[in-house]
Enzyme design. Structure first.
Site, PDB file in Angstrom:
ATOM      1  CG  HIS A  63      -2.044   0.894   1.258  1.00 33.28           C
ATOM      2  ND1 HIS A  63      -2.374   1.692   0.191  1.00 33.28           N
ATOM      3  CD2 HIS A  63      -2.973   1.158   2.225  1.00 33.28           C
ATOM      4  CE1 HIS A  63      -3.452   2.402   0.491  1.00 33.28           C
ATOM      5  NE2 HIS A  63      -3.826   2.097   1.714  1.00 33.28           N
TER       6      HIS A  63
ATOM      7  CG  ASP B  49      -3.924  -2.022   8.736  1.00 34.72           C
ATOM      8  OD1 ASP B  49      -5.100  -1.599   8.831  1.00 34.72           O
ATOM      9  OD2 ASP B  49      -3.463  -2.521   7.687  1.00 34.72           O
TER      10      ASP B  49
HETATM   11  N1  NVA Z   1      -4.406  -3.800   5.610  1.00 29.16           N
HETATM   12  C1  NVA Z   1      -5.669  -3.169   5.313  1.00 29.16           C
HETATM   13  C2  NVA Z   1      -5.458  -1.736   4.916  1.00 29.16           C
HETATM   14  C3  NVA Z   1      -6.703  -1.003   4.584  1.00 29.16           C
HETATM   15  C4  NVA Z   1      -6.461   0.426   4.197  1.00 29.16           C
HETATM   16  C5  NVA Z   1      -6.374  -3.933   4.209  1.00 29.16           C
HETATM   17  O1  NVA Z   1      -5.711  -4.303   3.231  1.00 29.16           O
HETATM   18  O2  NVA Z   1      -7.573  -4.180   4.335  1.00 29.16           O
HETATM   19  N1   CP Z   2      -6.306   3.777   4.542  1.00 26.45           N
HETATM   20  C1   CP Z   2      -7.020   3.505   3.433  1.00 26.45           C
HETATM   21  O1   CP Z   2      -6.490   3.148   2.383  1.00 26.45           O
HETATM   22  O2   CP Z   2      -8.354   3.700   3.574  1.00 26.45           O
HETATM   23  P1   CP Z   2      -9.488   3.240   2.542  1.00 26.45           P
HETATM   24  O3   CP Z   2      -9.466   1.733   2.518  1.00 26.45           O
HETATM   25  O4   CP Z   2     -10.766   3.795   3.106  1.00 26.45           O
HETATM   26  O5   CP Z   2      -9.159   3.791   1.191  1.00 26.45           O
END
Ligand code: NVA
Ligand code: CP
Length: 307
Positions: free
Chosen positions: A130, A222
């Site tokens: 990410h 997270d």
């Molecule tokens: N680790 C989380 C981040 C969301 C912004 C996911 O991938 O769901």
């Molecule tokens: N942190 C983040 O990416 O949030 P969303 O999943 O809401 O885009």
């Protein structure tokens, strides 16, 4: 020259630091500042195969503030790789738009899109990483502590895509990054070893949560089960409860430590409401900085593309 942002390792240390400086400049300039026409006439395809609040809204608003336009595309519009090949989709979209942004499951799919598109491609989150999130996070740490390298960061919880992007950042920019997690929720250990081998940052994996947070000026967490693996939530809750960010664990970190979470949060699990809403939390600065950091990412990619 066409460049992408599929992973933070696509960019050099200097390019990452330049992006952080540009993000701060854009934030100071405000939406009506000197960059308000910087992407005039440009169009961007935003492809989402997973939910999003922050990423979608901050990219759409950011593109609009720079004078460009965006379109939101989901599986309802076209099933990437099913109706036609990923390569064909990448080539066709490249004839219409100035950039392709994608949030999906498979990182390989995003790489295939990047290889076949002749316009810049941005990873808005895959199961593996990410990158946009971590650029906004690094900007937020700079705002609160100035010097990234003198601000030890401890991530507590599941070794997921956010951790992988912190590791990629750490292989380029010097930081101290401690991961506090169980033996069953480790990040990709090949990536951990690769990052250590670069010799840029101090990277450690520690199983004891109290030892992990010692000296940390940033406590980061997270969700324990990411999108696409929510069926693992119960098992992770049993494993990861000792790694919850609560007022007890916060009292074990450096005094004045700040708390970060990329959001969305599952309150009462990876973090308590008391801490998330408390005076040491900087999660809303983090969320806001998605907007500024992503405007900087698009401007850097556009400059390279036009040169
Ligand atoms: N680790 C989380 C981040 C969301 C912004 C996911 O991938 O769901
Ligand atoms: N942190 C983040 O990416 O949030 P969303 O999943 O809401 O885009």
């Amino acid at each position: 020259m066409k460049r992408d942002l599929l992973s933070l390792r696509d960019w050099t240390k200097q390019e990452l630091l330049d992006c952080l400086s540009l993000a701060a400049e854009l934030k100071a300039a405000g939406p009506m500042g000197s960059y308000s026409k910087a992407l005039a006439g440009r169009s961007y395809a935003l492809i989402f195969h997973k939910n999003s609040l922050r990423t979608r809204v901050s990219f759409e608003v950011g593109i609009s503030q720079l004078g460009g336009s965006s379109m939101y595309l989901t599986d309802q519009d076209f099933k990437l790789g099913e109706r036609e090949s990923v390569a064909d989709t990448a080539k066709v979209l490249s004839r219409y738009v100035d950039g392709i942004l994608i949030r999906t499951y498979s990182h390989n799919l995003v790489e295939e899109l990047g290889e076949n598109a002749s316009v810049p491609v941005v990873n808005m989150l895959t199961d593996f990483c990410h990158p946009c999130q971590i650029l906004a996070d690094a900007m937020t740490i700079q705002e609160h502590f100035k010097d990234l390298s003198a601000t030890p960061i401890c991530y507590l919880g599941d070794g997921n895509n956010v951790v992988h992007s912190w590791l990629n950042f750490a292989s380029r920019v010097p930081i101290t990054f401690i991961i506090g997690t169980t033996q069953s929720t480790l990040p990709d250990m090949e990536l951990v070893e690769y990052t250590k081998k670069q010799g840029v940052s101090d990277v450690r994996v520690i199983n004891d949560p109290v030892e992990a947070v010692r000296d940390a000026k940033i406590l980061y967490t997270d969700v324990w089960a990411s999108m696409g693996e929510k069926e693992k939530a119960d098992e992770r809750r049993k494993l990861l409860m000792p790694y919850q960010i609560n007022s007890h664990i916060l009292s074990k970190a450096a005094s004045g430590a700040k708390v970060m979470h990329c959001l969305p949060a599952e309150r009462g699990w990876e973090i308590t409401s008391e801490v998330l809403d408390g005076p040491q939390s900087i999660v809303l600065d983090q969320a806001e900085n998605r907007l500024h950091a992503q405007k900087a990412i698009l401007l850097m990619l556009d400059r390279w593309f036009r040169s």
